[in-house]
Design an enzyme around this catalytic site. Structure first.
Site, PDB file in Angstrom:
ATOM      1  N   GLN A  27       0.690  -1.298  -0.172  1.00 44.59           N
ATOM      2  CA  GLN A  27       0.049   0.092   0.157  1.00 44.59           C
ATOM      3  C   GLN A  27       0.765   1.236  -0.012  1.00 44.59           C
ATOM      4  OE1 GLN A  27      -2.521   0.514   3.632  1.00 44.59           O
ATOM      5  NE2 GLN A  27      -3.822   1.906   2.655  1.00 44.59           N
ATOM      6  N   ASP A  49       7.355  -5.444  13.724  1.00 40.07           N
ATOM      7  CA  ASP A  49       6.502  -6.837  13.560  1.00 40.07           C
ATOM      8  C   ASP A  49       6.618  -7.144  12.069  1.00 40.07           C
ATOM      9  OD1 ASP A  49       5.207  -9.046  14.363  1.00 40.07           O
ATOM     10  OD2 ASP A  49       3.503  -8.120  13.311  1.00 40.07           O
ATOM     11  N   TYR A  54       3.644 -11.263   4.512  1.00 42.51           N
ATOM     12  CA  TYR A  54       3.206  -9.521   4.042  1.00 42.51           C
ATOM     13  C   TYR A  54       3.833  -9.196   2.856  1.00 42.51           C
ATOM     14  CZ  TYR A  54       1.789  -9.528   9.057  1.00 42.51           C
ATOM     15  OH  TYR A  54       1.247  -9.736  10.375  1.00 42.51           O
ATOM     16  N   PRO A 209      -5.201  -3.056  16.744  1.00 36.86           N
ATOM     17  CA  PRO A 209      -5.667  -2.349  17.777  1.00 36.86           C
ATOM     18  C   PRO A 209      -6.967  -1.331  17.658  1.00 36.86           C
ATOM     19  CG  PRO A 209      -3.737  -1.468  17.410  1.00 36.86           C
ATOM     20  CD  PRO A 209      -3.721  -2.786  16.459  1.00 36.86           C
ATOM     21  N   LEU A 210      -6.892  -0.897  16.307  1.00 38.96           N
ATOM     22  CA  LEU A 210      -7.739   0.123  15.855  1.00 38.96           C
ATOM     23  C   LEU A 210      -8.763  -0.698  14.610  1.00 38.96           C
ATOM     24  CD1 LEU A 210      -5.687   3.359  15.126  1.00 38.96           C
ATOM     25  CD2 LEU A 210      -7.244   2.893  17.131  1.00 38.96           C
ATOM     26  N   GLY A 287      -0.373   0.012  13.357  1.00 40.37           N
ATOM     27  CA  GLY A 287      -0.318   0.099  11.760  1.00 40.37           C
ATOM     28  C   GLY A 287      -0.535   1.381  11.371  1.00 40.37           C
ATOM     29  N   GLN A 293      -0.310   9.696  10.856  1.00 41.78           N
ATOM     30  CA  GLN A 293      -1.297   8.573  11.543  1.00 41.78           C
ATOM     31  C   GLN A 293      -0.372   8.159  12.598  1.00 41.78           C
ATOM     32  OE1 GLN A 293      -2.519   5.604   8.858  1.00 41.78           O
ATOM     33  NE2 GLN A 293      -3.997   6.861   7.670  1.00 41.78           N
TER      34      GLN A 293
HETATM   35  N1  LIG Z   1      -0.593 -11.926  13.621  1.00 39.60           N
HETATM   36  C1  LIG Z   1      -1.414 -11.757  12.880  1.00 39.60           C
HETATM   37  O1  LIG Z   1      -2.267 -12.614  12.290  1.00 39.60           O
HETATM   38  C2  LIG Z   1      -1.744 -10.242  12.602  1.00 39.60           C
HETATM   39  C3  LIG Z   1      -2.744  -9.799  11.805  1.00 39.60           C
HETATM   40  C4  LIG Z   1      -2.948  -8.360  11.440  1.00 39.60           C
HETATM   41  C5  LIG Z   1      -1.844  -7.689  11.834  1.00 39.60           C
HETATM   42  N2  LIG Z   1      -0.857  -7.949  12.517  1.00 39.60           N
HETATM   43  C6  LIG Z   1       0.187  -7.016  13.074  1.00 39.60           C
HETATM   44  O2  LIG Z   1      -0.496  -5.811  13.588  1.00 39.60           O
HETATM   45  C7  LIG Z   1       0.000  -4.940  13.289  1.00 39.60           C
HETATM   46  C8  LIG Z   1      -1.092  -3.667  13.165  1.00 39.60           C
HETATM   47  O3  LIG Z   1      -2.435  -4.228  12.696  1.00 39.60           O
HETATM   48  P1  LIG Z   1      -3.092  -3.112  11.824  1.00 39.60           P
HETATM   49  O4  LIG Z   1      -2.276  -2.498  10.732  1.00 39.60           O
HETATM   50  O5  LIG Z   1      -4.456  -3.906  11.501  1.00 39.60           O
HETATM   51  O6  LIG Z   1      -3.646  -2.025  12.949  1.00 39.60           O
HETATM   52  P2  LIG Z   1      -4.753  -1.034  13.136  1.00 39.60           P
HETATM   53  O7  LIG Z   1      -4.131   0.102  14.062  1.00 39.60           O
HETATM   54  O8  LIG Z   1      -6.041  -1.738  13.579  1.00 39.60           O
HETATM   55  O9  LIG Z   1      -4.928  -0.548  11.547  1.00 39.60           O
HETATM   56  C9  LIG Z   1      -4.174   0.391  10.984  1.00 39.60           C
HETATM   57  C10 LIG Z   1      -4.783   1.037   9.736  1.00 39.60           C
HETATM   58  O10 LIG Z   1      -5.621   2.097  10.155  1.00 39.60           O
HETATM   59  C11 LIG Z   1      -5.703   3.125   9.591  1.00 39.60           C
HETATM   60  N3  LIG Z   1      -5.264   4.297  10.621  1.00 39.60           N
HETATM   61  C12 LIG Z   1      -4.194   3.975  11.695  1.00 39.60           C
HETATM   62  N4  LIG Z   1      -4.264   5.014  12.355  1.00 39.60           N
HETATM   63  C13 LIG Z   1      -4.935   5.946  11.835  1.00 39.60           C
HETATM   64  C14 LIG Z   1      -5.227   7.287  12.102  1.00 39.60           C
HETATM   65  N5  LIG Z   1      -4.833   7.834  12.965  1.00 39.60           N
HETATM   66  N6  LIG Z   1      -6.162   7.957  11.395  1.00 39.60           N
HETATM   67  C15 LIG Z   1      -6.903   7.338  10.214  1.00 39.60           C
HETATM   68  N7  LIG Z   1      -6.583   6.057   9.978  1.00 39.60           N
HETATM   69  C16 LIG Z   1      -5.640   5.399  10.587  1.00 39.60           C
HETATM   70  C17 LIG Z   1      -4.579   3.097   8.500  1.00 39.60           C
HETATM   71  O11 LIG Z   1      -5.108   2.539   7.303  1.00 39.60           O
HETATM   72  P3  LIG Z   1      -5.543   3.282   5.984  1.00 39.60           P
HETATM   73  O12 LIG Z   1      -5.013   4.766   6.132  1.00 39.60           O
HETATM   74  O13 LIG Z   1      -5.211   2.383   5.015  1.00 39.60           O
HETATM   75  O14 LIG Z   1      -7.077   3.482   6.260  1.00 39.60           O
HETATM   76  C18 LIG Z   1      -3.700   1.949   8.944  1.00 39.60           C
HETATM   77  O15 LIG Z   1      -3.138   1.076   8.305  1.00 39.60           O
HETATM   78  C19 LIG Z   1       0.252  -5.095  11.683  1.00 39.60           C
HETATM   79  O16 LIG Z   1       1.207  -4.373  10.790  1.00 39.60           O
HETATM   80  C20 LIG Z   1       0.979  -6.609  11.925  1.00 39.60           C
HETATM   81  O17 LIG Z   1       2.374  -6.191  11.937  1.00 39.60           O
HETATM   82  C21 LIG Z   1      -0.652  -9.435  12.789  1.00 39.60           C
END
Ligand SMILES: NC(=O)c1ccc[n+]([C@@H]2O[C@H](COP(=O)([O-])OP(=O)(O)OC[C@H]3O[C@@H](n4cnc5c(N)ncnc54)[C@H](OP(=O)(O)O)[C@@H]3O)[C@@H](O)[C@H]2O)c1
Length: 321
Positions: A27, A49, A54, A209-210, A287, A293
Site C-alpha cells: 500500500q 513486527d 506480508y 488495535p484500531l 499500523g 497517522q
Molecule cells: N498475527 C496476525 O495474524 C496479524 C494480523 C494482522 C496484523 N498483525 C500485525 O499488527 C500490526 C497492526 O495491525 P493493523 O495494521 O491492522 O492495525 P490497526 O491500527 O488496527 O490498523 C491500521 C490502519 O488503520 C488506519 N489508521 C491507523 N491510524 C490512523 C489514524 N490515526 N487516522 C486514520 N486512519 C488510521 C490506517 O489504514 P488506512 O490509512 O489505509 O485507512 C492503518 O494502516 C500489523 O502491521 C501486523 O504487524 C498481525
C-alpha cells in the site's frame, strides 16, 4: 514510552510497537515506510513486527533495507517474523520442520539480520504434530537464529499442548501469542486465554488495535477512497462492516466516539489506551499508512490515564461483556 516484559521472559518490548501488514511493500511507498519506522524509533518504539506472508516477503525486504540504511544498533531493537503462509507448493507453507527451517532462513535474508528476536507460528497447522513444530522452534533457538518463539491465533488448548510437550521433552516452550485485540474483538484475550498468563507466563503482542482503522471513526459514514478497506484484496475486511452485524459495529464505534469526546480525547486514543490498560498485553502493534497517522497514534500515550475504572465501566456498557 514505557517498556513491558514479554510475558514472564526477561525481554522488554515497548508498549507501542509497529507492524508492516498491508502497508510495507504494497500500500505504501518505501519512502513512507522509512518515515514511519523513523517516527516510531524516535518515539521509543523498540519492536518491529513482520511476517513471511506480508506482501509475499516484500514487507520484510523493505524493513531490512530500512534497518540497514538507519544503521540502528542491533541490540536496541526487537524484530519479529511469522511462519505459515510461504509459497503455493505443498512444503512452502504450514508448520512442518522443513518449512519452519527454510522460512526462517529466508526471513533472515530479507530482513538482513543474523537472528530474529521473535518468531511466531502465524496460525495453527492441523497437518503437523505440535511436537514437530516445538522441536523445530527449539532447534532454531539452539542454532542462534531465533531468540523467543510463540504463536498467533492459536487456541488456548493448543498453546497449552505446546507448553506441556516442551516441558515433557525438555524443549523450549512458547513465550508469547499474537492475537487480535481491540474494542470490537476482545473475548479470546479476556476469556479463553485468561488462565494462561499466570499458568505459563504467556505475553501478548496484540494486533489491529484500531480494527484496521474502524476505531478511528473514519468508516462511520461510508468507506473513504484511499483507505485500507477499499483495497480489492481486502474485501473480507469490508464485509465486516456490511449487513446487520456491520451496522452494529459502526453504532458501537459512534457511541465510543461520543464517550471519547465527553472526556476530551480522540477516539483512536481511547481505543489504543484501552488496549494498554490490559496488564496482560506486553505490546500493542500499531499500523499506519503514513507517518502522520503513526505520530497521532503514538500520542495516545499522553492519554493513558484517561482510562480509569469509571471510563472502563462506561466502555463495557457500550461494547458489552
Ligand atoms: N498475527 C496476525 O495474524 C496479524 C494480523 C494482522 C496484523 N498483525 C500485525 O499488527 C500490526 C497492526 O495491525 P493493523 O495494521 O491492522 O492495525 P490497526 O491500527 O488496527 O490498523 C491500521 C490502519 O488503520 C488506519 N489508521 C491507523 N491510524 C490512523 C489514524 N490515526 N487516522 C486514520 N486512519 C488510521 C490506517 O489504514 P488506512 O490509512 O489505509 O485507512 C492503518 O494502516 C500489523 O502491521 C501486523 O504487524 C498481525
Amino acid at each position: 514510552m514505557e517498556y513491558r516484559r514479554l510475558g514472564n521472559s526477561g525481554l522488554k518490548v515497548s508498549e507501542f510497537s509497529f507492524g508492516a501488514w498491508v502497508t510495507f511493500g504494497s500500500q505504501v511507498e518505501d519512502k513512507t515506510a522509512l518515515e514511519c519506522m523513523k517516527a516510531a524509533y524516535d518515539a521509543g518504539v523498540n519492536f518491529f513486527d513482520n511476517a513471511e506472508v506480508y506482501a509475499g516477503g516484500r514487507a520484510e525486504t523493505v524493513m531490512g533495507n530500512i534497518f540497514k540504511k538507519m544503521g540502528w544498533d542491533r541490540t536496541g531493537y526487537v524484530v519479529s517474523s511469522k511462519v505459515f503462509w510461504g509459497g503455493k507448493l505443498p512444503n512452502q507453507k504450514g508448520l512442518s520442520r522443513k518449512h519452519i527451517m527454510e522460512a526462517c532462513d529466508a526471513a533472515l535474508k530479507r530482513l538482513q539480520v543474523d537472528y530474529l528476536d521473535l518468531y511466531f507460528c502465524h496460525r495453527p497447522d492441523p497437518e503437523t504434530p505440535i511436537e514437530e513444530t516445538v522441536r523445530a522452534m527449539t532447534d532454531l533457538i539452539h542454532q542462534g537464529k531465533v531468540l523467543y518463539w510463540g504463536t498467533s491465533e492459536w487456541s488456548a488448548e493448543s498453546i497449552k499442548d505446546a507448553y506441556n510437550i516442551a516441558r515433557k521433552y525438555m524443549l523450549i516452550p512458547p513465550t508469547m501469542e499474537q492475537p487480535e485485540y481491540n474494542l470490537l474483538h476482545k473475548d479470546k484475550v479476556e476469556t479463553e486465554f485468561a488462565s494462561l498468563y499466570k499458568e505459563i507466563g504467556l505475553g501478548l503482542t496484540i494486533w489491529s488495535p484500531l480494527a484496521s482503522g474502524v476505531l478511528t471513526g473514519k468508516y462511520n459514514n461510508g468507506i473513504p477512497k484511499d483507505s485500507r478497506l477499499n483495497q480489492p484484496s481486502l474485501s473480507w475486511l469490508k464485509d465486516s462492516l456490511s449487513g446487520e452485524e456491520g451496522e452494529k459495529r459502526i453504532n458501537k464505534v459512534k457511541r465510543l466516539g461520543v464517550l471519547a469526546s465527553d472526556i476530551g480525547i480522540p477516539l483512536n486514543h481511547l481505543a489504543l489506551a484501552w488496549c494498554l490498560s490490559n496488564e496482560n498485553v506486553s505490546s500493542v502493534i500499531l499500523g499506519a499508512s503514513n507517518a502522520g497517522q503513526l505520530k497521532d497514534n503514538l500520542k495516545a500515550l499522553d492519554n493513558k490515564k484517561a482510562i480509569n475504572n469509571e471510563i472502563l465501566q462506561k466502555i463495557k456498557e457500550i461494547i458489552g461483556n
